[in-house]
Design a protein around this motif. Sequence first.
Motif, mmCIF file in Angstrom:
data_model
loop_
_atom_site.group_PDB
_atom_site.id
_atom_site.type_symbol
_atom_site.label_atom_id
_atom_site.label_comp_id
_atom_site.label_asym_id
_atom_site.label_seq_id
_atom_site.Cartn_x
_atom_site.Cartn_y
_atom_site.Cartn_z
ATOM 1 N N VAL A 226 7.627 -123.854 8.958
ATOM 2 C CA VAL A 226 7.118 -122.552 9.385
ATOM 3 C C VAL A 226 8.297 -121.666 9.789
ATOM 4 O O VAL A 226 9.094 -122.044 10.641
ATOM 5 N N VAL A 227 8.425 -120.532 9.125
ATOM 6 C CA VAL A 227 9.481 -119.571 9.454
ATOM 7 C C VAL A 227 8.790 -118.308 9.964
ATOM 8 O O VAL A 227 7.978 -117.715 9.257
ATOM 9 N N VAL A 228 9.099 -117.942 11.213
ATOM 10 C CA VAL A 228 8.390 -116.815 11.824
ATOM 11 C C VAL A 228 9.226 -115.547 11.758
ATOM 12 O O VAL A 228 10.411 -115.557 12.085
ATOM 13 N N GLU A 229 8.596 -114.484 11.320
ATOM 14 C CA GLU A 229 9.271 -113.193 11.368
ATOM 15 C C GLU A 229 8.522 -112.269 12.329
ATOM 16 O O GLU A 229 7.318 -112.044 12.197
ATOM 17 N N ASN A 230 9.273 -111.741 13.300
ATOM 18 C CA ASN A 230 8.697 -110.840 14.293
ATOM 19 C C ASN A 230 8.788 -109.412 13.767
ATOM 20 O O ASN A 230 9.876 -108.926 13.494
ATOM 21 N N MET A 231 7.651 -108.770 13.599
ATOM 22 C CA MET A 231 7.671 -107.416 13.044
ATOM 23 C C MET A 231 6.646 -106.532 13.742
ATOM 24 O O MET A 231 5.940 -107.008 14.636
ATOM 25 N N GLU A 232 6.571 -105.263 13.335
ATOM 26 C CA GLU A 232 5.602 -104.387 13.977
ATOM 27 C C GLU A 232 4.189 -104.781 13.578
ATOM 28 O O GLU A 232 3.936 -105.110 12.423
ATOM 29 N N PHE A 233 3.279 -104.715 14.537
ATOM 30 C CA PHE A 233 1.903 -105.138 14.250
ATOM 31 C C PHE A 233 1.334 -104.350 13.082
ATOM 32 O O PHE A 233 0.678 -104.906 12.200
ATOM 33 N N ASP A 234 1.613 -103.060 13.086
ATOM 34 C CA ASP A 234 1.023 -102.176 12.092
ATOM 35 C C ASP A 234 1.489 -102.461 10.660
ATOM 36 O O ASP A 234 0.874 -101.984 9.719
ATOM 37 N N SER A 235 2.589 -103.200 10.491
ATOM 38 C CA SER A 235 3.014 -103.481 9.108
ATOM 39 C C SER A 235 2.656 -104.885 8.646
ATOM 40 O O SER A 235 2.949 -105.259 7.504
ATOM 41 N N LEU A 236 1.999 -105.682 9.510
ATOM 42 C CA LEU A 236 1.710 -107.069 9.136
ATOM 43 C C LEU A 236 0.825 -107.172 7.889
ATOM 44 O O LEU A 236 1.175 -107.857 6.924
#
Length: 279
Positions: free
Chosen positions: A98-108
């Motif tokens: 599992v590789v997690v990328e933290n990004m803006e909620f609105d672009s998920l």
Amino acid sequence: MKKAAIALLFTLTLAFAGCGDKEESTNTTTDQTEQTGTETGDDVQGDLEGEGPLVDGVLNVGTNAEFPPFEFVGDDGEPDGFDMALIKAIGEKLGVDVVVENMEFDSLVASIGSKIDVAIAGMTITDERKNMVDFSDEYYEAVQYVIVPADSEIASAKDLEGKNIGVQLGTTGDFIVEDIKDATAAQYNKAVDAVNDLRNGRVDAVIIDKNPAQVFGEQFKDEVKLYDGESAEFGFEKEYYAIALPKGDEELAKSVNDALAELKADGTFDELVTQYIGN
Ligand code: ARG
């Protein structure tokens, strides 16, 4: 990246490392419970255009770590929280890293199928989102809460009319404000910024999911008070969180749902609830 390509790169890297200095390249294996992406996503692995996570062995997961207790940035700078623990447990069941990328909620949602394979972010199942992605089975029930200053007179949905209301951009709280007469949504990328502007008097209320509201309510308990949006005064509807999946990938959906069901059956899910959410 295909396994053969990784192997080739690895061989070349070793060959070149061998030429340059004596340092051994040892730390090349990855621990699936530790490995996480960076904010910029530079080290996201896996071939998103290829045969998919179940074949590649890497599940690229998007989240927005601004939503305690489901996801927040831990002391080590990496996303932590209930959702992170859950998706790692699912990854273990599926035998993928599992590789997690933290990004803006609105672009998920828009990133699923390109930048990321799936998203887990306390994300509510909605009809609009279902046009773009599929959802796993639901794993948590939620509702929007209303946070107001401790001395506020706001006590009902009617009282929110014409008010300036802080929300996290693109969330169900944001969508609720659209339906409140004459209300303005002050949209933030980070929920905590909305709460800070409430404390500063820049917004009249914040609408956000129950559990994060409770976390912020506890953190600033002398300054704010909370209303349960499900109460008769507000009348908000129940929401259900699920993992957002690429549209039409039935094999992945089945694997994720089976893993989720196993984690519920063997008690792991409840342990994580106790550990991270506590009720
Ligand atoms: N449940 C809400 C929604 O789906 C808010 C989720 C926000 N999650 C986050 N990780 N910031 O719109």
